[in-house]
Design a protein around this motif. Structure first.
Motif, PDB file in Angstrom:
ATOM      1  N   ALA A  71       0.832  -1.206   0.000  1.00 46.22           N
ATOM      2  CA  ALA A  71       0.000   0.000   0.000  1.00 46.22           C
ATOM      3  C   ALA A  71       0.869   1.260   0.000  1.00 46.22           C
ATOM      4  CB  ALA A  71      -0.925  -0.003   1.218  1.00 46.22           C
ATOM      5  N   ALA A  72       1.970   1.230   0.722  1.00 49.72           N
ATOM      6  CA  ALA A  72       2.853   2.393   0.791  1.00 49.72           C
ATOM      7  C   ALA A  72       3.729   2.531  -0.451  1.00 49.72           C
ATOM      8  CB  ALA A  72       3.738   2.304   2.037  1.00 49.72           C
ATOM      9  N   HIS A  73       4.055   1.418  -1.087  1.00 50.30           N
ATOM     10  CA  HIS A  73       4.965   1.430  -2.247  1.00 50.30           C
ATOM     11  C   HIS A  73       4.381   0.562  -3.370  1.00 50.30           C
ATOM     12  CE1 HIS A  73       8.038   3.386   0.166  1.00 50.30           C
ATOM     13  NE2 HIS A  73       7.835   2.486   1.101  1.00 50.30           N
ATOM     14  N   PRO A  74       3.367   1.045  -4.069  1.00 47.16           N
ATOM     15  CA  PRO A  74       2.748   0.246  -5.131  1.00 47.16           C
ATOM     16  C   PRO A  74       3.728  -0.162  -6.231  1.00 47.16           C
ATOM     17  CG  PRO A  74       1.532   2.303  -4.777  1.00 47.16           C
ATOM     18  CD  PRO A  74       2.737   2.344  -3.907  1.00 47.16           C
ATOM     19  N   GLY A  75       4.804   0.580  -6.400  1.00 49.07           N
ATOM     20  CA  GLY A  75       5.797   0.249  -7.414  1.00 49.07           C
ATOM     21  C   GLY A  75       6.536  -1.050  -7.130  1.00 49.07           C
ATOM     22  N   LEU A  76       6.414  -1.565  -5.913  1.00 45.15           N
ATOM     23  CA  LEU A  76       7.080  -2.818  -5.555  1.00 45.15           C
ATOM     24  C   LEU A  76       6.191  -4.041  -5.782  1.00 45.15           C
ATOM     25  CD1 LEU A  76       8.788  -1.741  -2.193  1.00 45.15           C
ATOM     26  CD2 LEU A  76       9.868  -1.996  -4.442  1.00 45.15           C
ATOM     27  N   PRO A 140      11.648   2.987  -0.630  1.00 45.28           N
ATOM     28  CA  PRO A 140      11.408   1.598  -1.028  1.00 45.28           C
ATOM     29  C   PRO A 140      12.504   0.625  -0.579  1.00 45.28           C
ATOM     30  CG  PRO A 140      10.898   3.066  -2.845  1.00 45.28           C
ATOM     31  CD  PRO A 140      11.527   3.908  -1.766  1.00 45.28           C
ATOM     32  N   ALA A 141      13.759   1.018  -0.693  1.00 48.02           N
ATOM     33  CA  ALA A 141      14.851   0.122  -0.292  1.00 48.02           C
ATOM     34  C   ALA A 141      14.788  -0.184   1.199  1.00 48.02           C
ATOM     35  CB  ALA A 141      16.204   0.745  -0.647  1.00 48.02           C
ATOM     36  N   GLU A 142      14.461   0.822   2.000  1.00 51.46           N
ATOM     37  CA  GLU A 142      14.332   0.604   3.440  1.00 51.46           C
ATOM     38  C   GLU A 142      13.109  -0.248   3.755  1.00 51.46           C
ATOM     39  OE1 GLU A 142      14.340   4.460   5.234  1.00 51.46           O
ATOM     40  OE2 GLU A 142      16.363   4.907   4.546  1.00 51.46           O
ATOM     41  N   ALA A 143      12.036  -0.073   2.989  1.00 53.86           N
ATOM     42  CA  ALA A 143      10.839  -0.889   3.190  1.00 53.86           C
ATOM     43  C   ALA A 143      11.137  -2.353   2.873  1.00 53.86           C
ATOM     44  CB  ALA A 143       9.698  -0.374   2.317  1.00 53.86           C
ATOM     45  N   LEU A 144      11.895  -2.614   1.816  1.00 57.56           N
ATOM     46  CA  LEU A 144      12.290  -3.981   1.474  1.00 57.56           C
ATOM     47  C   LEU A 144      13.162  -4.578   2.572  1.00 57.56           C
ATOM     48  CD1 LEU A 144      13.091  -3.665  -2.341  1.00 57.56           C
ATOM     49  CD2 LEU A 144      11.136  -4.837  -1.297  1.00 57.56           C
ATOM     50  N   SER A 145      14.067  -3.771   3.098  1.00 55.69           N
ATOM     51  CA  SER A 145      14.947  -4.231   4.163  1.00 55.69           C
ATOM     52  C   SER A 145      14.153  -4.573   5.425  1.00 55.69           C
ATOM     53  CB  SER A 145      15.997  -3.161   4.460  1.00 55.69           C
ATOM     54  OG  SER A 145      16.863  -3.590   5.476  1.00 55.69           O
ATOM     55  N   ALA A 146      13.168  -3.749   5.764  1.00 59.26           N
ATOM     56  CA  ALA A 146      12.335  -4.008   6.944  1.00 59.26           C
ATOM     57  C   ALA A 146      11.524  -5.292   6.745  1.00 59.26           C
ATOM     58  CB  ALA A 146      11.410  -2.824   7.209  1.00 59.26           C
ATOM     59  N   LEU A 147      11.027  -5.498   5.541  1.00 66.75           N
ATOM     60  CA  LEU A 147      10.280  -6.711   5.240  1.00 66.75           C
ATOM     61  C   LEU A 147      11.201  -7.934   5.291  1.00 66.75           C
ATOM     62  CD1 LEU A 147       7.367  -7.389   4.620  1.00 66.75           C
ATOM     63  CD2 LEU A 147       7.831  -6.995   2.210  1.00 66.75           C
ATOM     64  N   ALA A 148      12.422  -7.777   4.798  1.00 64.35           N
ATOM     65  CA  ALA A 148      13.400  -8.873   4.870  1.00 64.35           C
ATOM     66  C   ALA A 148      13.716  -9.214   6.320  1.00 64.35           C
ATOM     67  CB  ALA A 148      14.683  -8.491   4.123  1.00 64.35           C
ATOM     68  N   ASP A 149      13.840  -8.198   7.164  1.00 65.31           N
ATOM     69  CA  ASP A 149      14.084  -8.444   8.593  1.00 65.31           C
ATOM     70  C   ASP A 149      12.936  -9.219   9.218  1.00 65.31           C
ATOM     71  OD1 ASP A 149      16.520  -7.134   8.450  1.00 65.31           O
ATOM     72  OD2 ASP A 149      15.747  -5.245   9.294  1.00 65.31           O
ATOM     73  N   ALA A 150      11.706  -8.864   8.861  1.00 60.36           N
ATOM     74  CA  ALA A 150      10.536  -9.566   9.395  1.00 60.36           C
ATOM     75  C   ALA A 150      10.532 -11.022   8.927  1.00 60.36           C
ATOM     76  CB  ALA A 150       9.249  -8.864   8.965  1.00 60.36           C
ATOM     77  N   GLU A 151      10.840 -11.254   7.663  1.00 57.81           N
ATOM     78  CA  GLU A 151      10.914 -12.624   7.133  1.00 57.81           C
ATOM     79  C   GLU A 151      12.004 -13.414   7.852  1.00 57.81           C
ATOM     80  OE1 GLU A 151       9.277 -14.558   5.059  1.00 57.81           O
ATOM     81  OE2 GLU A 151       8.357 -13.361   3.474  1.00 57.81           O
ATOM     82  N   ARG A 152      13.171 -12.794   8.023  1.00 62.55           N
ATOM     83  CA  ARG A 152      14.305 -13.454   8.664  1.00 62.55           C
ATOM     84  C   ARG A 152      13.980 -13.799  10.120  1.00 62.55           C
ATOM     85  NH1 ARG A 152      17.499  -9.666   7.684  1.00 62.55           N
ATOM     86  NH2 ARG A 152      18.036 -10.339   5.594  1.00 62.55           N
ATOM     87  N   ASP A 153      13.399 -12.843  10.840  1.00 61.48           N
ATOM     88  CA  ASP A 153      13.045 -13.076  12.244  1.00 61.48           C
ATOM     89  C   ASP A 153      12.050 -14.226  12.378  1.00 61.48           C
ATOM     90  OD1 ASP A 153      14.715 -10.982  12.948  1.00 61.48           O
ATOM     91  OD2 ASP A 153      13.070  -9.550  13.298  1.00 61.48           O
ATOM     92  N   LEU A 154      11.034 -14.237  11.531  1.00 60.56           N
ATOM     93  CA  LEU A 154      10.032 -15.303  11.597  1.00 60.56           C
ATOM     94  C   LEU A 154      10.646 -16.641  11.197  1.00 60.56           C
ATOM     95  CD1 LEU A 154       7.194 -16.192  12.215  1.00 60.56           C
ATOM     96  CD2 LEU A 154       6.515 -15.462   9.917  1.00 60.56           C
ATOM     97  N   SER A 155      11.521 -16.639  10.210  1.00 56.70           N
ATOM     98  CA  SER A 155      12.184 -17.869   9.785  1.00 56.70           C
ATOM     99  C   SER A 155      13.016 -18.449  10.928  1.00 56.70           C
ATOM    100  CB  SER A 155      13.076 -17.587   8.576  1.00 56.70           C
ATOM    101  OG  SER A 155      13.818 -18.730   8.227  1.00 56.70           O
ATOM    102  N   GLU A 156      13.762 -17.589  11.620  1.00 56.32           N
ATOM    103  CA  GLU A 156      14.578 -18.052  12.739  1.00 56.32           C
ATOM    104  C   GLU A 156      13.701 -18.557  13.882  1.00 56.32           C
ATOM    105  OE1 GLU A 156      17.100 -14.713  13.609  1.00 56.32           O
ATOM    106  OE2 GLU A 156      18.261 -14.996  11.776  1.00 56.32           O
ATOM    107  N   ALA A 157      12.613 -17.870  14.175  1.00 58.27           N
ATOM    108  CA  ALA A 157      11.704 -18.302  15.239  1.00 58.27           C
ATOM    109  C   ALA A 157      11.082 -19.659  14.898  1.00 58.27           C
ATOM    110  CB  ALA A 157      10.612 -17.260  15.462  1.00 58.27           C
ATOM    111  N   ARG A 158      10.718 -19.852  13.645  1.00 55.21           N
ATOM    112  CA  ARG A 158      10.126 -21.134  13.243  1.00 55.21           C
ATOM    113  C   ARG A 158      11.150 -22.259  13.292  1.00 55.21           C
ATOM    114  NH1 ARG A 158       5.942 -18.897   8.679  1.00 55.21           N
ATOM    115  NH2 ARG A 158       4.224 -18.690  10.169  1.00 55.21           N
ATOM    116  N   THR A 159      12.383 -21.963  12.960  1.00 55.69           N
ATOM    117  CA  THR A 159      13.432 -22.971  13.036  1.00 55.69           C
ATOM    118  C   THR A 159      13.615 -23.432  14.472  1.00 55.69           C
ATOM    119  OG1 THR A 159      14.533 -22.042  11.101  1.00 55.69           O
ATOM    120  CG2 THR A 159      15.857 -23.460  12.527  1.00 55.69           C
ATOM    121  N   ILE A 160      13.556 -22.514  15.407  1.00 54.14           N
ATOM    122  CA  ILE A 160      13.673 -22.864  16.821  1.00 54.14           C
ATOM    123  C   ILE A 160      12.449 -23.643  17.278  1.00 54.14           C
ATOM    124  CG2 ILE A 160      13.714 -21.883  19.155  1.00 54.14           C
ATOM    125  CD1 ILE A 160      15.413 -19.561  17.878  1.00 54.14           C
TER     126      ILE A 160
END
Length: 195
Positions: A71-76, A140-160
């Protein structure tokens, strides 16, 4: 005479991923042993259901982050669309089965930006994520990075979490965690760049 060290001190990304895959495989193999129902099968079913509900809640929160970023970055949209659809598929796959019907519980449909409150009624914990929502970065680059952090955090939590999960759920969590790690990589890599 000075002590010489190998020229490459830190492990490569590939060796780290291979190690994580090996550890995940070992955990999965331990979850595959045994046959038939164990004496505590009822408690195992309850554990499975609670863990699935938590996993679905986490996936829905991640979907909300994707939707907010789109919604914030429709170009992505072209870049994020396939990743968001994969997260939606994970949410559906992790949904606990409805014991009365013998099939999975209602699954989340496509996002409806015009009615965010209507989806809150279907999600048992939809009120909780609203209080913790982080704003989408303006760039947009910072938004992608924040989304990547959320994916990474959830991936690590699920692995545990998969270490304590029943066999089938552990396999699903391992798969979804691996997919989340790939999403984090894709969100931080430059599209079209040679590797």
């Amino acid at each position: 005479m000075p002590l010489t060290t190998p020229s490459r001190r830190s492990p490569s990304r590939r060796s780290l991923l291979a190690g994580a895959a090996g550890a995940t495989g070992a955990v999965l193999l331990t979850g595959c042993s045994g046959s038939g129902a164990a004496p505590g099968a009822d408690s195992g079913i309850a554990l499975d259901r609670r863990m699935r509900e938590g996993a679905v809640r986490d996936s829905r929160q991640l979907l909300e982050r994707y939707d907010a970023t789109l919604a914030a970055h429709p170009g992505l949209a072209e870049r994020l669309g396939p990743l968001r659809e994969a997260v939606a598929a994970h949410t559906r796959a992790l949904a606990p089965a409805d014991p009365a019907a013998g099939k999975p519980s209602p699954r989340p449909g496509p996002p409806s930006p015009s009615s965010p409150s209507s989806s809150g009624a279907a999600a048992p914990a939809a009120g909780a994520p609203a209080a913790r929502k982080e704003p989408v970065p303006a760039q947009p680059a910072e938004a992608l990075s924040a989304l990547a952090d959320a994916e990474r955090d959830l991936s690590e939590a699920r692995t545990i979490t998969l270490a304590g999960a029943p066999g089938e759920l552990a396999r699903m969590l391992a798969s979804v965690a691996a997919c989340g790690a790939v999403h984090a990589y894709l969100l931080t890599s430059t599209p079209g760049a040679a590797s």
